[in-house]
Each structure stands twice: as structure tokens, then as C-alpha cells.
Scaffold this active site. Structure first.
Site, PDB file in Angstrom:
ATOM      1  N   THR A   3      -4.988 -50.832  19.560  1.00  0.00           N
ATOM      2  CA  THR A   3      -5.969 -51.851  19.411  1.00  0.00           C
ATOM      3  C   THR A   3      -7.288 -51.756  18.685  1.00  0.00           C
ATOM      4  O   THR A   3      -7.078 -50.724  17.762  1.00  0.00           O
ATOM      5  CB  THR A   3      -6.502 -52.265  21.021  1.00  0.00           C
ATOM      6  OG1 THR A   3      -7.294 -53.296  20.919  1.00  0.00           O
ATOM      7  CG2 THR A   3      -7.455 -51.092  21.398  1.00  0.00           C
TER       8      THR A   3
ATOM      9  N   LYS B 174     -12.658 -51.383  22.970  1.00  0.00           N
ATOM     10  CA  LYS B 174     -13.569 -52.582  22.663  1.00  0.00           C
ATOM     11  C   LYS B 174     -12.503 -53.338  21.849  1.00  0.00           C
ATOM     12  O   LYS B 174     -11.646 -53.017  21.061  1.00  0.00           O
ATOM     13  CB  LYS B 174     -14.885 -52.296  21.566  1.00  0.00           C
ATOM     14  CG  LYS B 174     -14.334 -51.787  20.484  1.00  0.00           C
ATOM     15  CD  LYS B 174     -14.097 -52.292  19.049  1.00  0.00           C
ATOM     16  CE  LYS B 174     -14.867 -53.456  19.011  1.00  0.00           C
ATOM     17  NZ  LYS B 174     -14.616 -54.547  17.883  1.00  0.00           N
TER      18      LYS B 174
ATOM     19  N   ASN C  99     -15.931 -67.283  14.662  1.00  0.00           N
ATOM     20  CA  ASN C  99     -15.598 -66.635  13.518  1.00  0.00           C
ATOM     21  C   ASN C  99     -15.771 -67.395  12.138  1.00  0.00           C
ATOM     22  O   ASN C  99     -15.777 -67.026  11.229  1.00  0.00           O
ATOM     23  CB  ASN C  99     -13.940 -66.500  13.394  1.00  0.00           C
ATOM     24  CG  ASN C  99     -13.490 -65.411  14.299  1.00  0.00           C
ATOM     25  OD1 ASN C  99     -13.885 -64.275  14.055  1.00  0.00           O
ATOM     26  ND2 ASN C  99     -13.187 -65.666  15.829  1.00  0.00           N
TER      27      ASN C  99
ATOM     28  N   THR D  20     -22.607 -64.677   9.098  1.00  0.00           N
ATOM     29  CA  THR D  20     -23.887 -65.539   8.926  1.00  0.00           C
ATOM     30  C   THR D  20     -24.515 -65.886  10.179  1.00  0.00           C
ATOM     31  O   THR D  20     -25.816 -66.235  10.104  1.00  0.00           O
ATOM     32  CB  THR D  20     -23.533 -66.833   7.852  1.00  0.00           C
ATOM     33  OG1 THR D  20     -22.512 -67.384   8.996  1.00  0.00           O
ATOM     34  CG2 THR D  20     -23.114 -66.538   6.575  1.00  0.00           C
TER      35      THR D  20
ATOM     36  N   GLU E 208     -11.998 -63.864  22.023  1.00  0.00           N
ATOM     37  CA  GLU E 208     -13.021 -64.695  21.579  1.00  0.00           C
ATOM     38  C   GLU E 208     -12.850 -66.136  21.890  1.00  0.00           C
ATOM     39  O   GLU E 208     -11.865 -66.775  21.394  1.00  0.00           O
ATOM     40  CB  GLU E 208     -13.392 -64.553  20.053  1.00  0.00           C
ATOM     41  CG  GLU E 208     -13.988 -63.061  19.660  1.00  0.00           C
ATOM     42  CD  GLU E 208     -13.883 -63.009  18.349  1.00  0.00           C
ATOM     43  OE1 GLU E 208     -14.650 -62.066  17.904  1.00  0.00           O
ATOM     44  OE2 GLU E 208     -12.734 -63.483  17.343  1.00  0.00           O
TER      45      GLU E 208
ATOM     46  N   THR F  34     -18.513 -54.985  19.738  1.00  0.00           N
ATOM     47  CA  THR F  34     -18.937 -56.133  18.541  1.00  0.00           C
ATOM     48  C   THR F  34     -19.041 -57.495  19.186  1.00  0.00           C
ATOM     49  O   THR F  34     -20.375 -57.697  19.845  1.00  0.00           O
ATOM     50  CB  THR F  34     -18.260 -55.913  17.334  1.00  0.00           C
ATOM     51  OG1 THR F  34     -17.034 -56.189  17.948  1.00  0.00           O
ATOM     52  CG2 THR F  34     -18.413 -54.526  16.745  1.00  0.00           C
TER      53      THR F  34
END
Length: 421
Positions: free
Chosen positions: A208, A197, A416, A421, A294, A171
Site C-alpha cells: 500500500t 497510511k 484530487n 492548490t 478519499e 496525508t
């Protein structure tokens, strides 16, 4: 007998993912893989995948402990129990978590399982189903059902197909995560291969986000489950990116015995070799997740020594690893040991602060609870490395543990803040 142990890692980026996939020789016998794009991801990328065994396999799994569990987690738990640990495949989608979607979401997951089972020629309860993506959005089941004939028809025992599967489950990952290992047993080479992932919402209380391991070892479901739980505690349950445990966490292992080696028995050399191989695959996947956190720039390894118990050491390490102040200091290469010391102190575990030593990337900064003089510039430069070791010695016992996290950057906030959006 175990021996001749090998482990390999692969973490390619972007367009290089398929070019640098694990080799054909790394794959266990008797498994097939496939992936397709069914339209769940807005980008049109691969988002539906299948991993199947040519014969029913011993299965083990650990799932999220989050009380808000996605429909696929609920169903997979039920199927593992109903099948008595004998499963044939896992069908997985990315781009939609199918979580908090009510009866409609549960029905969609069941429809996926029943359709896939019919095409694979097995019982529905012999299938795992997994999803990952945005929570609270209904799963477009028609898209999944249109993709199922493709993945069931085009599954292959090839490295390229496995690479496509590992890419399809991503993702916000910037790259797929794969690893393999092998060992010799009774003249036969046994193989394990895994993919995972995860980049955000990573603070597992089981495993995970999604991780799948396939092996051609022969091992009973009960022993496989026990071994997986043991390995998980030192790998996937010892990492954190942001302190958030997902609603969809699933780690599963399928073992089909196709290597032709004798069945692995508990407390034997073969079992020790298998455990070591499984642990190396799981650790590699877990650390690849941390490295791809991230916005992450570096991996921080936290070693807590001299604790009264392993549980105490792990709780202290986890508190340090999830401290935003600690993680932001690492983002800037700031040797702010006070934040580490303070995080340990609020962990809820008892120790004597006057006995504590701290080293940051090889630089002693605290000894017996007292600050040391050190070169700030040199220490800061060391903290800009890709992998940093922090050692906290409590001098209160003999227990040791390791925990892994990453730094916390502005990029994490950006990703995040606009995820939906």
C-alpha cells in the site's frame, strides 16, 4: 506451538486519535516510536516519524512496482539487500514524496539516512527511509534535519508514541490506521503491531502507500520475506480505491525476537500462527485504507467464485473493483448489475456468460446469465450499508478470490482536483 490468537483494530478519527490508541499491552517488546512536526505539512501537524528496534531485527519489505519509484524506495531496496535483511529502524516523512526530484532528491534521502544512523548508533544501510506526499517537489532537507534530533531523542516504547507515529504519516487520510495481534508460542506471548497510511492513489502492485509492522517474534529474514509476500497477495494487493499505483508504496516488517520465544521455523504450528497474525494485521490495515478512501461512503467486497484459477478470479474481481461505472453506481446505491457483468466480461478472462450468477448485498439479480425480478427499492437500501458484499459466481471452476474497493463519489473528484492548490 501456536494458539490463543488475538487481533485488535483501532481506527480513531481526528482529535480522538491519541485518546483511543492501541493499549500498551498490544505493543511488541524492544521497539521505540517517535514523531514531530518539522514543517513539511502546511498545517503544522506531525510529519516526521521514527520506528526503531533496540537490537538489529530481521526485516522484510515489498515496494511499489511503478517504474517511477521515489528516491526513498530506491534507497530502501538497496539497504535491505546490503544488510542481508537485518535492519534497525525506519525514518519517514509525510507532506513530500521526494519523487521525481533527481539527484538532489536522492542526496536528500541519503542525508536523512546518514544523519539518523549517526544519532541511532547504527550503520546507514541498516535504515529504511520512506516519504509520502506531493510528487515532483524538492524535499526541504533542512526541515527534516532539524526534526531528526527530536525524534531520535524522544523515542519511547509507549502506545502514545506509536499513535503519534501513525498520525504523522497521514496525508489526505481522515484518520490513522492501526492494528495489533498476538499469539502464544512455547509459553511466550508474541505481539505484532502495525500502522498504515493511504486514502488516495491506492491500487497496490505490492503493498500500500506506507505500512509498517513491528513484531517481537524471532524469525529469519528469508522466511519473513516469504511470509510477507504470501500475506500481501491476499491483503494489500487485493484492494483498490482509484486504480492508481503510487510511486512510494512501501510495506515493511521488523522482527526483533524480543519476546524470548524460539525462532519460528517454516511449516510449523508456530509459523502458521505467525502467518495468521500477520495476515490479520495486514488485512485490517488494508480494509481501513479502503474505508477511508478519499470521499468514500462504503466498502465493497467483491467475491468471485467458480473461476478456472485464482489468478483469473482476481483479475475479474480487480476489473470490477476499478470500474468507475461500478463504483459510481455504488455511490448512489444503484443496483445496476449490468455494470458488474460488463466489467467482468472485459477483464480479458474467459468464462461462459450463460453460466454466471450475481448477488448484490444478498439480493440475487442474475442467474445463469439471465436477469431476475427483484425489489429495486429493497436492493437499493441494502446497497447503502457501510459494507457490501457482491458475489459473482462463474460456474467455470473451483477457484475463489476476494477483493475490496470503495464507492466513487464527487468528494473524491473535489479532493484530487485541488490536491496541490
Amino acid at each position: 506451538m501456536g494458539g490463543c490468537f488475538r487481533v485488535r483494530h483501532a481506527s480513531p478519527t481526528g482529535a480522538q486519535a491519541l485518546k483511543h490508541a492501541l493499549s500498551e499491552a498490544s505493543l511488541p517488546r524492544g521497539f521505540r516510536f517517535a514523531a514531530t512536526a518539522c514543517g513539511l505539512k502546511k498545517t503544522g501537524a506531525l510529519d516526521l516519524a521514527l520506528l526503531s528496534s533496540e537490537v538489529p531485527a530481521s526485516a522484510a519489505a515489498v515496494f511499489t512496482q511503478n517504474l517511477v519509484a521515489a528516491a526513498p524506495v530506491v534507497i530502501s531496496r538497496e539497504h535491505l539487500k546490503k544488510s542481508k535483511g537485518r535492519m534497525c529502524a525506519v525514518i519517514v516523512n509525510a507532506g513530500n514524496a521526494n519523487c521525481a526530484t533527481g539527484a538532489v532528491g536522492h542526496a536528500a534521502a541519503l542525508r536523512t539516512v546518514h544523519d539518523a544512523a549517526k544519532r541511532l548508533g547504527c550503520h546507514p544501510h541498516e535504515l529504511f527511509v520512506c516519504s509520502t506526499g506531493v510528487i515532483g517537489v524538492p524535499l526541504p532537507i533542512d526541515k527534516v534535519l532539524r526534526g531528526l534530533p527530536i525524534v531520535t531523542r524522544h523515542q519511547r516504547p509507549s502506545a502514545r508514541s506509536f499513535a503519534e507515529l501513525s498520525l504523522a504519516i497521514c496525508t489526505t487520510d481522515t484518520r490513522p490506521k492501526t492494528a495489533s495481534a498476538s499469539f502464544k508460542m512455547s509459553g511466550k506471548r508474541v505481539h505484532l503491531v502495525g500502522c498504515a497510511k493511504g486514502a488516495g492513489m491506492i491500487h497496490p502492485n505490492m503493498a500500500t502507500m506506507l505500512a509498517f509492522v513491528a513484531t517481537d517474534a524471532a524469525i529469519a529474514p528469508g522466511l519473513l520475506q516469504k511470509t510477507l509476500q504470501d500475506v500481501t497477495s491476499r491483503t494489500f494487493n487485493a484492494i483498490s480505491v482509484d486504480g492508481d499505483t503510487s510511486t512510494n508504496d512501501t510495506l515493511l516488517v521488523l522482527a526483533n525476537g524480543a519476546a524470548g520465544a524460539p525462532a519460528i521455523k517454516s511449516n510449523t504450528a508456530a509459523h502458521r500462527a505467525f502467518l495468521e497474525a500477520l495476515e490479520d494485521v495486514c488485512r485490517s490495515l488494508a480494509l481501513q485504507i479502503v474505508a477511508d478512501g478519499e470521499g468514500a461512503q462504503r466498502v465493497i467486497e467483491i467475491e468471485v467464485r467458480g473461476a478456472k484459477s485464482e489468478a483469473s478470479a482476481k483479475r475479474i474481481a480487480a476489473t470490477i473493483a476499478t470500474s468507475p461505472l461500478v463504483k459510481t453506481a455504488f455511490a448512489g446505491g444503484d443496483p445496476n448489475w449490468g455494470r458488474i457483468f460488463a466489467a467482468a466480461g472485459r477483464s480479458g478472462e474467459k468464462f461462459d456468460p450463460k453460466l454466471v450468477d450475481i448477488k448484490m448485498a444478498g439480493t440475487p439479480v442474475l442467474r445463469r446469465g439471465q436477469p431476475l425480478n427483484f425489489n429495486e427499492r429493497v436492493a437499493s437500501n441494502r446497497l447503502l450499508a457501510d459494507h457490501i458484499l457482491i458475489v459473482v459466481d462463474l460456474h467455470s471452476g473451483k477457484a475463489v478470490t476476494r477483493y475490496w474497493t470503495c464507492d466513487f463519489t464527487a468528494e473524491y473528484v473535489r479532493i484530487n482536483a485541488s490536491y496541490r492548490t
